[in-house]
Design a protein around this motif. Structure first.
Motif, PDB file in Angstrom:
ATOM      1  N   MET A  46       0.834  -1.208   0.000  1.00 20.88           N
ATOM      2  CA  MET A  46       0.000   0.000   0.000  1.00 20.88           C
ATOM      3  C   MET A  46       0.868   1.257   0.000  1.00 20.88           C
ATOM      4  O   MET A  46       0.609   2.200  -0.747  1.00 20.88           O
ATOM      5  N   ASP A  47       1.902   1.260   0.811  1.00 18.80           N
ATOM      6  CA  ASP A  47       2.798   2.429   0.862  1.00 18.80           C
ATOM      7  C   ASP A  47       3.378   2.697  -0.521  1.00 18.80           C
ATOM      8  O   ASP A  47       3.465   3.841  -0.963  1.00 18.80           O
ATOM      9  N   GLU A  48       3.765   1.625  -1.197  1.00 17.86           N
ATOM     10  CA  GLU A  48       4.356   1.781  -2.526  1.00 17.86           C
ATOM     11  C   GLU A  48       3.314   2.283  -3.534  1.00 17.86           C
ATOM     12  O   GLU A  48       3.611   3.138  -4.373  1.00 17.86           O
ATOM     13  N   LEU A  49       2.093   1.752  -3.442  1.00 18.74           N
ATOM     14  CA  LEU A  49       1.023   2.215  -4.341  1.00 18.74           C
ATOM     15  C   LEU A  49       0.771   3.707  -4.124  1.00 18.74           C
ATOM     16  O   LEU A  49       0.658   4.477  -5.084  1.00 18.74           O
ATOM     17  N   GLU A  50       0.702   4.106  -2.865  1.00 24.15           N
ATOM     18  CA  GLU A  50       0.449   5.526  -2.567  1.00 24.15           C
ATOM     19  C   GLU A  50       1.584   6.395  -3.110  1.00 24.15           C
ATOM     20  O   GLU A  50       1.356   7.468  -3.661  1.00 24.15           O
ATOM     21  N   LYS A  51       2.796   5.883  -2.955  1.00 20.62           N
ATOM     22  CA  LYS A  51       3.959   6.644  -3.422  1.00 20.62           C
ATOM     23  C   LYS A  51       3.939   6.774  -4.951  1.00 20.62           C
ATOM     24  O   LYS A  51       4.051   7.870  -5.499  1.00 20.62           O
ATOM     25  N   GLN A  52       3.742   5.651  -5.618  1.00 17.48           N
ATOM     26  CA  GLN A  52       3.792   5.664  -7.089  1.00 17.48           C
ATOM     27  C   GLN A  52       2.623   6.436  -7.702  1.00 17.48           C
ATOM     28  O   GLN A  52       2.766   7.046  -8.753  1.00 17.48           O
ATOM     29  N   VAL A  78      -4.675   6.461   0.038  1.00 19.85           N
ATOM     30  CA  VAL A  78      -5.747   5.490  -0.142  1.00 19.85           C
ATOM     31  C   VAL A  78      -7.105   6.202  -0.013  1.00 19.85           C
ATOM     32  O   VAL A  78      -7.255   7.122   0.783  1.00 19.85           O
ATOM     33  N   GLY A  79      -8.052   5.790  -0.853  1.00 15.96           N
ATOM     34  CA  GLY A  79      -9.375   6.425  -0.838  1.00 15.96           C
ATOM     35  C   GLY A  79      -9.516   7.488  -1.908  1.00 15.96           C
ATOM     36  O   GLY A  79     -10.595   8.037  -2.098  1.00 15.96           O
ATOM     37  N   ASN A  80      -8.427   7.747  -2.634  1.00 13.80           N
ATOM     38  CA  ASN A  80      -8.471   8.833  -3.622  1.00 13.80           C
ATOM     39  C   ASN A  80      -8.235   8.336  -5.041  1.00 13.80           C
ATOM     40  O   ASN A  80      -7.891   7.178  -5.262  1.00 13.80           O
ATOM     41  N   THR A  81      -8.412   9.276  -5.963  1.00 13.28           N
ATOM     42  CA  THR A  81      -8.270   8.988  -7.390  1.00 13.28           C
ATOM     43  C   THR A  81      -7.171   9.866  -7.962  1.00 13.28           C
ATOM     44  O   THR A  81      -7.053  11.035  -7.584  1.00 13.28           O
ATOM     45  N   THR A  82      -6.375   9.299  -8.861  1.00 12.31           N
ATOM     46  CA  THR A  82      -5.290  10.092  -9.453  1.00 12.31           C
ATOM     47  C   THR A  82      -5.876  11.216 -10.312  1.00 12.31           C
ATOM     48  O   THR A  82      -6.985  11.087 -10.846  1.00 12.31           O
TER      49      THR A  82
END
Ligand code: FES
Length: 158
Positions: free
Chosen positions: A95-101, A106-110
């Motif tokens: 999850m940390d990596e997903l948020e970073k990349q 979490v809970g948001n949209t790019t």
């Protein structure tokens, strides 16, 4: 895609039908969710003005019921499992990596509208922990180093 004006016209029809019916706010919001794919700030304000219901009440309903999404979803919804089996096998690091990349929490949209990042409960693939879904695709035995490759695959699809 239907344009926004047309979507609001459809919503007008729904509001006219339910506005004076007791408990009509919920069907109005459910229809708004179907029409727009979310009940964002603009939609909440519109419903408030058209029905006379305070926007704070509408926001309260939207946040209380999990069926409502407060912002538009990305084309791809990433649901990383944070259930026990996944968690103990390092899902938080993924999850940390997903948020970073993705540069979102979490809970948001790019901002390009491509990815929505969510944490989920057990998705029934504990044997593949840590696991996640991207729309209907399942990825298992994840480690943070795989994240960029997976995201790249969907970025290429556009
Ligand atoms: S706990 Fe993650 S799939 Fe079951």
């Amino acid at each position: 895609m239907t344009d926004r004006k047309e979507q609001f016209e459809r919503l007008d029809g729904i509001i006219a039908k339910w506005k004076d019916v007791p408990g009509g706010l919920l069907p109005i919001m459910q229809n708004a969710q179907d029409i727009f794919g979310c009940v964002d700030g603009e939609v909440e304000k519109y419903i408030a003005e058209a029905t006379g219901v305070p926007v704070t009440t509408i926001f309260g309903v939207a946040t209380f019921y999990s069926q409502f999404t407060l912002q538009p979803r990305g084309k791809y919804t990433i649901g990383l499992c944070l259930g026990t089996a996944c968690y103990v096998r390092g899902a938080q690091k993924v999850m940390d990596e997903l948020e970073k990349q993705l540069a979102i929490e979490v809970g948001n949209t790019t901002s390009d509208g491509l990815f929505t990042l969510e944490a989920t409960r057990c998705i029934g693939c504990c044997g593949l922990a840590p696991a996640m879904m991207v729309n209907d695709d399942v990825f298992g035995k994840l480690d943070p180093s795989q994240v960029s490759g997976i995201l790249e695959k969907y970025r290429k699809l556009g």
